[in-house]
Enzyme design. Sequence first.
Site, PDB file in Angstrom:
ATOM      1  CB  SER A   1      -0.936   0.012   1.215  1.00 56.55           C
ATOM      2  OG  SER A   1      -1.860  -1.051   1.154  1.00 56.55           O
TER       3      SER A   1
ATOM      4  N   GLY B   1      -2.729   3.587  -4.198  1.00 56.32           N
ATOM      5  CA  GLY B   1      -3.281   4.420  -5.261  1.00 56.32           C
ATOM      6  C   GLY B   1      -4.726   4.838  -5.064  1.00 56.32           C
TER       7      GLY B   1
ATOM      8  CB  CYS C   1      -7.223  -0.987   3.234  1.00 56.44           C
ATOM      9  SG  CYS C   1      -6.211   0.508   3.192  1.00 56.44           S
ATOM     10  CG  LEU C   2      -7.688  -0.293  -3.165  1.00 53.69           C
ATOM     11  CD1 LEU C   2      -7.796   1.200  -3.428  1.00 53.69           C
ATOM     12  CD2 LEU C   2      -6.616  -0.905  -4.049  1.00 53.69           C
TER      13      LEU C   2
ATOM     14  CD  GLN D   1      -9.973   3.593  -0.212  1.00 61.92           C
ATOM     15  OE1 GLN D   1      -9.365   3.415  -1.262  1.00 61.92           O
ATOM     16  NE2 GLN D   1      -9.408   4.150   0.845  1.00 61.92           N
TER      17      GLN D   1
ATOM     18  CG  ASN E   1      -0.828   2.405   4.753  1.00 62.21           C
ATOM     19  OD1 ASN E   1      -0.665   3.579   4.433  1.00 62.21           O
ATOM     20  ND2 ASN E   1      -0.232   1.408   4.126  1.00 62.21           N
TER      21      ASN E   1
ATOM     22  N   GLY F   1      -4.769   6.809   1.978  1.00 64.21           N
ATOM     23  CA  GLY F   1      -4.755   8.219   1.599  1.00 64.21           C
ATOM     24  C   GLY F   1      -6.058   8.681   1.002  1.00 64.21           C
ATOM     25  CG  PHE F   2      -7.660   7.998  -2.216  1.00 60.64           C
ATOM     26  CD1 PHE F   2      -8.195   8.919  -3.100  1.00 60.64           C
ATOM     27  CD2 PHE F   2      -6.320   7.646  -2.350  1.00 60.64           C
ATOM     28  CE1 PHE F   2      -7.410   9.484  -4.098  1.00 60.64           C
ATOM     29  CE2 PHE F   2      -5.521   8.205  -3.344  1.00 60.64           C
ATOM     30  CZ  PHE F   2      -6.072   9.132  -4.218  1.00 60.64           C
TER      31      PHE F   2
ATOM     32  CG  HIS G   1      -4.681  -2.482   7.416  1.00 61.90           C
ATOM     33  ND1 HIS G   1      -4.344  -3.362   6.406  1.00 61.90           N
ATOM     34  CD2 HIS G   1      -4.653  -1.250   6.852  1.00 61.90           C
ATOM     35  CE1 HIS G   1      -4.113  -2.699   5.290  1.00 61.90           C
ATOM     36  NE2 HIS G   1      -4.295  -1.411   5.534  1.00 61.90           N
TER      37      HIS G   1
ATOM     38  CD  GLU H   1      -4.199  -6.453   8.062  1.00 65.52           C
ATOM     39  OE1 GLU H   1      -3.403  -5.651   7.560  1.00 65.52           O
ATOM     40  OE2 GLU H   1      -5.427  -6.234   8.123  1.00 65.52           O
TER      41      GLU H   1
END
EC number: 6.3.5.5
Length: 366
Positions: free
Chosen positions: A48, A228, A256-257, A260, A298, A300-301, A340, A342
Amino acid sequence: MQEIPAILVLENGSVYRGTAFGHAGEATGEVVFNTSLTGYQEILTDPSYTGQMVVMTYPLIGNYGITPNDNESKKIWASALIVREASNVYSNYESTRSLDATLKEAGVMGLAGIDTRKLVREIRQKGAMRAVISTLCDDVAALKAQAAAIPEMTGLDLVQRVTTGERYTVDNPDAKYHVVAFDYGIKTNIIRQLNAEGCKVTVVNAKTTADEVLAMNPDGIFLSNGPGDPFAVTYAIDTIRELAARNSTLPIFGICLGHQLLSLAFGAKTYKLKFGHHGANHPVKNLLSNTIEITSQNHGFAVEMESLPGELELTHKNLYDMTVEGIRHRELPCFSVQYHPEAAPGPHDSHYLFKEFTELMERLKN
């Protein structure tokens, strides 16, 4: 250790001078800060962090070295590591080498001896910025121009850079469930946690189609973390939407991603945070149980709260900035969290989510 002068230049022209450790040369990326006291090995090897230079807010880094079993992937993905002081001495019963030697072998730059408190304040106030670290050039104007030319994170699909090329399986001899995990930048400890909950995990490329996934007869789908802009990963959004539409009894769990992307698949929107959430001490409120969890984060979006469609229920909220930290579908067996569970590094308050995933698979399997 010979000291090599190095310079950090941000895209706004701010200059920080220190010394290089690890690899000498040049590094570029978006500068973000992480508030974890430990876990630098896991942070560096977390996919990430692709395209990012990580500033550690804790002042002394490297004092317990590098251990054989704590990598979160097969390589270092962060562009560079920025610290106040890099320890030349390491001591840990499992450590086998120094941070400096590891970075050097990987060709990754480290920058030490700068005022990290000042740098973190600047990022906090002005936002994450693109930057260049160099031991080769001392021309501030040239380095500033180079930093400004780095692609912005918004609109950037970095998943294709980190996803696995070949499908692979991490088995559990006593597995009760088969989980297909989309690798958008998956961490090793996520697979380890799924294994611990009785899952055989088949890890697939991010562009694997819905037909290919369903042909594997999974009991559940896992959507991993990754780097990203989620909005740029259109192929993943389309596949998730198709999987949810074609099988209404197939559990989907995102982190996380993955969270999203799941939100985008159901019609929500995402946006870039000013400086992101990077650390192991973020308080999150579980709105379903009315409890507080300390979480590892962790990203950024984030998912835009106001854009959540009616079929998505808000389940978790960040207590620092009130951003979306978790959602679930009101009818389909789909849920996700921004943080996260985990950890690695971080607290274990949210391990229960893996149990909820397997319980959902058990219920729908029968």
